[in-house]
Design a protein around this motif. Structure first.
Motif, PDB file in Angstrom:
ATOM      1  N   SER A  56       0.836  -1.202   0.000  1.00 12.95           N
ATOM      2  CA  SER A  56       0.000   0.000   0.000  1.00 12.95           C
ATOM      3  C   SER A  56       0.871   1.253   0.000  1.00 12.95           C
ATOM      4  N   GLY A  57       0.252   2.371  -0.309  1.00 12.57           N
ATOM      5  CA  GLY A  57       0.956   3.646  -0.213  1.00 12.57           C
ATOM      6  C   GLY A  57       1.337   3.949   1.223  1.00 12.57           C
ATOM      7  N   THR A  58       0.476   3.549   2.144  1.00 16.06           N
ATOM      8  CA  THR A  58       0.757   3.777   3.564  1.00 16.06           C
ATOM      9  C   THR A  58       1.989   2.990   3.999  1.00 16.06           C
ATOM     10  N   THR A  82      -5.281  16.568   4.389  1.00 19.45           N
ATOM     11  CA  THR A  82      -4.940  15.387   3.598  1.00 19.45           C
ATOM     12  C   THR A  82      -5.614  14.161   4.194  1.00 19.45           C
ATOM     13  N   PHE A  83      -5.439  13.043   3.536  1.00 20.58           N
ATOM     14  CA  PHE A  83      -5.852  11.736   4.037  1.00 20.58           C
ATOM     15  C   PHE A  83      -4.981  11.394   5.258  1.00 20.58           C
ATOM     16  N   ALA A  85      -3.176   8.902   6.071  1.00 20.14           N
ATOM     17  CA  ALA A  85      -2.000   8.027   5.935  1.00 20.14           C
ATOM     18  C   ALA A  85      -0.674   8.664   6.371  1.00 20.14           C
ATOM     19  N   PRO A  86      -0.355   9.898   5.953  1.00 20.29           N
ATOM     20  CA  PRO A  86       0.937  10.456   6.369  1.00 20.29           C
ATOM     21  C   PRO A  86       1.056  10.637   7.890  1.00 20.29           C
ATOM     22  N   VAL A 134       2.539  16.518   0.692  1.00 20.54           N
ATOM     23  CA  VAL A 134       1.482  15.782  -0.008  1.00 20.54           C
ATOM     24  C   VAL A 134       1.110  16.518  -1.300  1.00 20.54           C
ATOM     25  N   ASP A 160       4.690  12.470  -0.449  1.00 24.42           N
ATOM     26  CA  ASP A 160       3.513  11.610  -0.577  1.00 24.42           C
ATOM     27  C   ASP A 160       2.853  11.937  -1.915  1.00 24.42           C
ATOM     28  N   ALA A 162       0.934   9.858  -3.520  1.00 20.46           N
ATOM     29  CA  ALA A 162      -0.090   8.816  -3.667  1.00 20.46           C
ATOM     30  C   ALA A 162      -1.181   9.180  -4.667  1.00 20.46           C
ATOM     31  N   GLU A 163      -1.539  10.465  -4.709  1.00 17.21           N
ATOM     32  CA  GLU A 163      -2.660  10.894  -5.557  1.00 17.21           C
ATOM     33  C   GLU A 163      -2.179  11.512  -6.873  1.00 17.21           C
ATOM     34  N   SER A 184       0.591   5.368  -4.367  1.00 20.79           N
ATOM     35  CA  SER A 184      -0.481   4.431  -4.017  1.00 20.79           C
ATOM     36  C   SER A 184      -1.155   3.889  -5.269  1.00 20.79           C
ATOM     37  N   ASN A 186      -4.101   2.137  -4.706  1.00 22.43           N
ATOM     38  CA  ASN A 186      -5.378   1.756  -4.103  1.00 22.43           C
ATOM     39  C   ASN A 186      -6.473   1.808  -5.185  1.00 22.43           C
ATOM     40  N   LYS A 189      -7.427   5.159  -6.902  1.00 21.03           N
ATOM     41  CA  LYS A 189      -6.399   6.007  -7.492  1.00 21.03           C
ATOM     42  C   LYS A 189      -6.412   5.902  -9.022  1.00 21.03           C
ATOM     43  N   GLY A 196      -2.226  -1.565  -3.278  1.00 21.51           N
ATOM     44  CA  GLY A 196      -0.788  -1.639  -3.525  1.00 21.51           C
ATOM     45  C   GLY A 196      -0.168  -0.265  -3.464  1.00 21.51           C
ATOM     46  N   TRP A 321     -11.063  16.437   2.306  1.00 24.64           N
ATOM     47  CA  TRP A 321     -10.418  15.866   3.496  1.00 24.64           C
ATOM     48  C   TRP A 321     -10.772  16.674   4.727  1.00 24.64           C
TER      49      TRP A 321
HETATM   50  C1  LIG Z   1      -4.430   7.077  -0.973  1.00 23.85           C
HETATM   51  C2  LIG Z   1      -3.480   7.885  -0.197  1.00 23.85           C
HETATM   52  C3  LIG Z   1      -2.476   7.321   0.610  1.00 23.85           C
HETATM   53  C4  LIG Z   1      -2.392   5.886   0.988  1.00 23.85           C
HETATM   54  O1  LIG Z   1      -2.463   4.979   0.048  1.00 23.85           O
HETATM   55  P1  LIG Z   1      -2.956   3.483   0.358  1.00 23.85           P
HETATM   56  O2  LIG Z   1      -2.418   2.757  -0.807  1.00 23.85           O
HETATM   57  O3  LIG Z   1      -4.444   3.520   0.414  1.00 23.85           O
HETATM   58  O4  LIG Z   1      -2.339   3.056   1.643  1.00 23.85           O
HETATM   59  C5  LIG Z   1      -1.545   8.136   1.210  1.00 23.85           C
HETATM   60  N1  LIG Z   1      -1.635   9.463   1.091  1.00 23.85           N
HETATM   61  C6  LIG Z   1      -2.588  10.052   0.361  1.00 23.85           C
HETATM   62  C7  LIG Z   1      -2.570  11.533   0.266  1.00 23.85           C
HETATM   63  C8  LIG Z   1      -3.551   9.294  -0.281  1.00 23.85           C
HETATM   64  O5  LIG Z   1      -4.535   9.889  -0.960  1.00 23.85           O
END
Ligand SMILES: *Cc1c(COP(=O)(O)O)cnc(C)c1O
Length: 376
Positions: A56-58, A82-83, A85-86, A134, A160, A162-163, A184, A186, A189, A196, A321
């Motif tokens: 995962s991105g996390t 933000t989400f 995760a960070p 982010v 980050d 991820a997006e 990410s 996910n 995404k 993943g 968010w």
């Molecule tokens: C989706 C996302 C993540 C985490 O990704 P995962 O693969 O769902 O763990 C991290 N940071 C941001 C900003 C995200 O949008």
């Protein structure tokens, strides 16, 4: 009529064959040729020279902080908007997230607030060790301004991204700005492996360290040898095969998301009080999600009422968010807040933006949006 989702997986056909052929090859493990190839292909799409596919991105963020040596008692700057995760990743290593507000011009980490915070902390001798920047909703942070500040204060940068797969800023691709970055894949995404992510860097020794940690810290000897605690974070070769097929059409996916963004802009142009996420002139976003804000003085509805209205037509939309400093889990974290994220949260809504959305679905969303905005 079928439900219109916010950002569902966009499966274009090649994925099935790719996964079946990975199954036939019997590489049904978190190792294999598709995983190796996916790592290289994502490197090419992000402009870095090393990477590790992870679950995962996390997990990629967690490994990034571990590899940078961030540990109990350290502090990590994180944008509040933000989400989770960070901030979660900082907590996993026992560090404390320090939440900073965002720039109203980009909704990404505010260089002014970063500078204020680091200047104040330098005076007391308590500098944060790292920052997780982010690239929000597919738009890169203002790295031209941020990087010199982080450098001046010796703050390690984890991006980050991820997006933001495929986005760029200052002529550089998202994922290549920090000492390392997290991507990410996910399901929501722009490119997915169902679940993943990937750790990205140009630092090959750091990449080796992350690969070791992601594989239970299993030493490269014939028996099982562990000199430290590791994690089971490796991405499956089957999922990598799926991801490769998705990644091959990244350009078309971004084009379609941009087209959808353009269509919303045109459709809502005549409605006073509706604004879109501000786009910085320094970059090319990937238009992951189209986000609007609703001015309460000019529009007689709220984002939540708008969301519920769309819901009655089986259309999924989502509030922006909710800032981390407003979340019970992180309320006690130190923060520097100027109201930008709170206002965006109060006023904002993400609209259906999936690259697989048909013209008919897009027209349906626009029709009901216009109805909801003009009838109330
Ligand atoms: C989706 C996302 C993540 C985490 O990704 P995962 O693969 O769902 O763990 C991290 N940071 C941001 C900003 C995200 O949008």
């Amino acid at each position: 009529m079928s439900r219109i989702y916010l950002s569902p997986p966009d499966v274009r056909g090649g994925e099935r064959e790719a996964v079946l052929s990975a199954i036939d090859s019997n590489w049904i493990a978190p190792f294999g040729p598709d995983l190796d190839a996916f790592e290289s292909e994502v490197q090419a799409a992000t402009g870095v020279s090393a990477s590790v596919g992870v679950t995962s991105g996390t997990a990629a963020l967690h490994l990034a902080l571990l590899a940078l040596g961030i540990t109990v008692g350290d502090e990590v700057l994180v944008p509040t908007f933000t989400f989770a995760a960070p901030a979660n990743a900082a907590a996993y290593v026992g560090a404390r997230p320090v939440l900073l507000d965002v720039d109203p011009e980009t909704w990404t980490l505010s260089p002014d607030l970063v500078e204020e915070e680091l200047r104040a902390r330098a005076r007391t001798g308590h500098l944060p060790k790292a920052v997780i920047t982010v690239d929000l909703y597919g738009q890169c942070a203002n790295y031209a301004r941020l990087m010199p500040i982080f450098e001046e204060y010796g703050v390690l940068v984890v991006e980050d991204a991820a997006e933001a797969l495929g986005a760029s800023a200052f002529g550089q691709l998202a994922g290549s700005f920090g000492r390392c970055a997290a991507m990410s894949f996910n399901g929501n995404k722009i490119v997915t492996t169902s679940g993943g992510g990937m750790f990205l860097t140009n630092d090959h020794s750091m990449n080796d360290r992350v690969r070791l940690l992601a594989n239970q810290a299993r030493e490269p000897v014939s028996h099982y040898e562990h000199t430290e605690v590791g994690y089971n974070y490796r991405l499956s070769n089957l999922l990598a095969a799926f991801g490769r097929s998705q990644l091959a059409t990244l350009k078309q996916r971004i084009e379609r998301r941009k087209e959808i963004n353009d269509r919303y802009r045109t459709a809502l142009a005549s409605i006073p009080g509706i604004q879109f996420m501000p786009l910085a002139s320094y970059g090319e976003p990937n238009f992951w999600l189209t986000c609007i804000t609703v001015d309460p003085d000019l529009v007689h509805t709220t984002p939540e009422r708008l969301r519920l209205k769309l819901e009655t037509h089986d259309i999924e939309s989502r509030r922006l968010w909710k800032p981390m400093h407003m979340q019970p889990a992180f309320m006690d974290a130190p923060s520097r807040i100027d109201g930008t994220s709170e206002s965006a949260f109060e006023r904002g809504l993400c609209l259906p933006s999936g690259s697989g959305m048909t013209e008919k679905q897009l027209n349906t969303v626009i029709k009901h949006l216009l109805e909801a905005l003009t009838s109330d």
